[in-house]
Motif scaffolding. Structure first.
Motif, mmCIF file in Angstrom:
data_model
loop_
_atom_site.group_PDB
_atom_site.id
_atom_site.type_symbol
_atom_site.label_atom_id
_atom_site.label_comp_id
_atom_site.label_asym_id
_atom_site.label_seq_id
_atom_site.Cartn_x
_atom_site.Cartn_y
_atom_site.Cartn_z
ATOM 1 N N GLU A 227 0.820 -1.229 0.000
ATOM 2 C CA GLU A 227 0.000 0.000 0.000
ATOM 3 C C GLU A 227 0.849 1.271 0.000
ATOM 4 O OE1 GLU A 227 -0.361 -2.167 2.558
ATOM 5 O OE2 GLU A 227 0.318 -1.140 4.367
ATOM 6 N N LYS B 62 -4.614 1.598 -1.667
ATOM 7 C CA LYS B 62 -3.292 2.196 -1.484
ATOM 8 C C LYS B 62 -3.400 3.276 -0.420
ATOM 9 C CE LYS B 62 -1.430 0.002 -4.940
ATOM 10 N NZ LYS B 62 -0.539 -1.095 -4.683
ATOM 11 N N ALA C 130 -5.837 1.221 2.843
ATOM 12 C CA ALA C 130 -5.466 -0.139 2.449
ATOM 13 C C ALA C 130 -6.275 -1.143 3.261
ATOM 14 C CB ALA C 130 -3.983 -0.358 2.686
#
Lengths: 284, 131
Positions: free
Chosen positions: A71, A135, A139
């Motif tokens: 992430e 991301k 995450a």
């Protein structure tokens, strides 16, 4: 060669100095102890001196597995990179408080989160990680388990303040990154006991890959997993599909995909930068 | 011919939780829910402002040729982030006043159902496992 010799002799001198300091301190300590005890009892009890622990820090760090959580790598977007760096700062700040271990899709985790609707506030869930997505601070990862014959999946946010503990019970990788096909597989592949004990794993070396090929329930499945766009290697197709069906699935193959230059995203240099940044800031 | 519990998990993906004509799985040990019938229990009305039923909503089921109210305790559609998502649409049979028809619920129930402590406290009391 000469440089290596001199550095090694320097290390040895440093170690000797530490040892000498230790022995001197022990002597001082022992004499003071003797003087005290002579006043009160007879001969003092022999306390063995503490062994000096020599931690060779230079060697250990190099062989530690370099793992950057997926992430941290920003997606290829038109947003300002400042957004990603600010998010990274917040993520590192959270990681200093909560230890988020290294894990992959296919590892078995135990997650404890706060739940106001449970007596004692903590809710523990164990499952296999089937997907890691998102991301930055959003995450998530999905844990799947079969409880009392009912399949349950929970999508947890890694950086949520409700997360209390994330333990890796078994660290391993599977043949795919996305194990959504476990929903259509036989339930034995998704059942994990809630009293499972953590299996020891090494911090150095490669992550063990489980080459398990899963047996599926009869079709229809939730998705057509035999199609090449999913590129699944972890299903035992020979047991459930005929070669004609496999050929028919190849009709949806897109052989131009790996050569599509517009979809290229090389993250190697980005990863190195971010890895260094994260390691530095975590140590502060 | 409807074969019962075993077949439910290999049906189409959820698009919008529970609505009219969804086939559901009755999860308690009531006689009406567990007795075999050639047709699966289906939802014929959802008692919410919109026609979609989520966890904790009342629905009207058609079971064995009779109408019965029920409470949704889990669906296949993914909901809020830290809440569980089940592999089948689970439902618990209920009376008009909110009392459960069965005496035990063996399947896991999401913990955020405890919010409706006042109305469905008896149902939460017979539940054996919370996820």
């Amino acid at each position: 060669m000469a440089a290596a010799c001199t550095s090694r002799t320097r290390q040895m001198m440093g170690l000797l100095r530490i040892l000498r300091n230790f022995s001197q301190n022990e002597r001082l300590l022992s004499t003071s102890v003797l003087r005290h005890n002579v006043a009160s009892d007879g001969p003092p009890k022999f306390t063995p001196p503490s062994k000096p622990v020599i931690i060779d820090k230079t060697q250990k760090e190099a062989s530690l597995r370099r793992f950057l959580s997926p992430e941290f790598i920003p997606p290829r977007q038109r947003t300002n990179p400042v957004k990603f760096s600010i998010e990274r700062k917040d993520m590192i700040q959270r990681r200093k408080v909560l230890n988020i271990p290294e894990f992959y899709a296919g590892s078995i985790l135990a997650v404890t989160m706060t739940d106001p609707h449970v007596n004692g506030n903590m809710n523990r869930f164990i499952g296999i990680c089937i997907q890691r997505s998102g991301k930055g601070l959003g995450a998530t990862f999905i844990l799947r388990n079969v409880v009392d014959g009912q399949g349950v999946e929970i999508c947890y946010e890694l950086y949520s303040p409700r997360m209390r503990k994330i333990e890796v019970l078994k660290l391993e990788k599977r043949l795919d990154d996305n194990l959504m096909y476990l929903r259509d597989a036989l339930p034995e592949y998704s059942t994990f006991n809630f009293d499972m004990q953590p299996v020891h794993y090494e911090i150095t070396g490669d992550v063990p890959v489980n080459l398990l090929k899963v047996k599926m329930r009869p079709k229809p499945w939730s998705k057509r997993w035999e199609r090449p766009k999913f590129n699944i290697k972890g299903i035992h197709f020979d047991l459930c599909l005929t070669p004609e069906m496999m050929e028919h699935a190849q009709k949806w193959a897109e052989p131009w995909r790996p050569y599509d230059m517009l979809k290229e995203y090389d993250t190697s240099s980005l990863e190195e930068h971010i890895f260094k940044e994260v390691q530095e800031n975590l140590r502060k | 011919h409807w074969c019962g519990v075993n077949d439910l998990s290999s049906v189409s993906a959820a698009v919008a939780a529970i609505q009219k004509l969804t086939r559901v799985r009755v999860v308690d040990n009531s006689a009406l829910g567990n007795s075999h019938h050639h047709r699966p229990p289906k939802v014929i009305h959802v008692y919410t402002k919109n026609v979609i039923g989520k966890v904790g909503d009342r629905v009207l089921l058609a079971i064995k040729g009779q109408k019965k109210k029920a409470l949704i305790v889990g669906h296949k559609m993914p909901g809020a982030r830290m809440t569980p998502r089940f592999d089948s649409n689970n439902v618990v049979l209920i009376e008009e006043n909110g009392n459960p028809t069965g005496t035990r619920i063996k399947a896991p129930i999401p913990t955020h159902l405890r919010k409706m402590e006042g109305e469905y406290s008896k149902l939460l009391a017979i539940a054996q496992r919370f996820v």
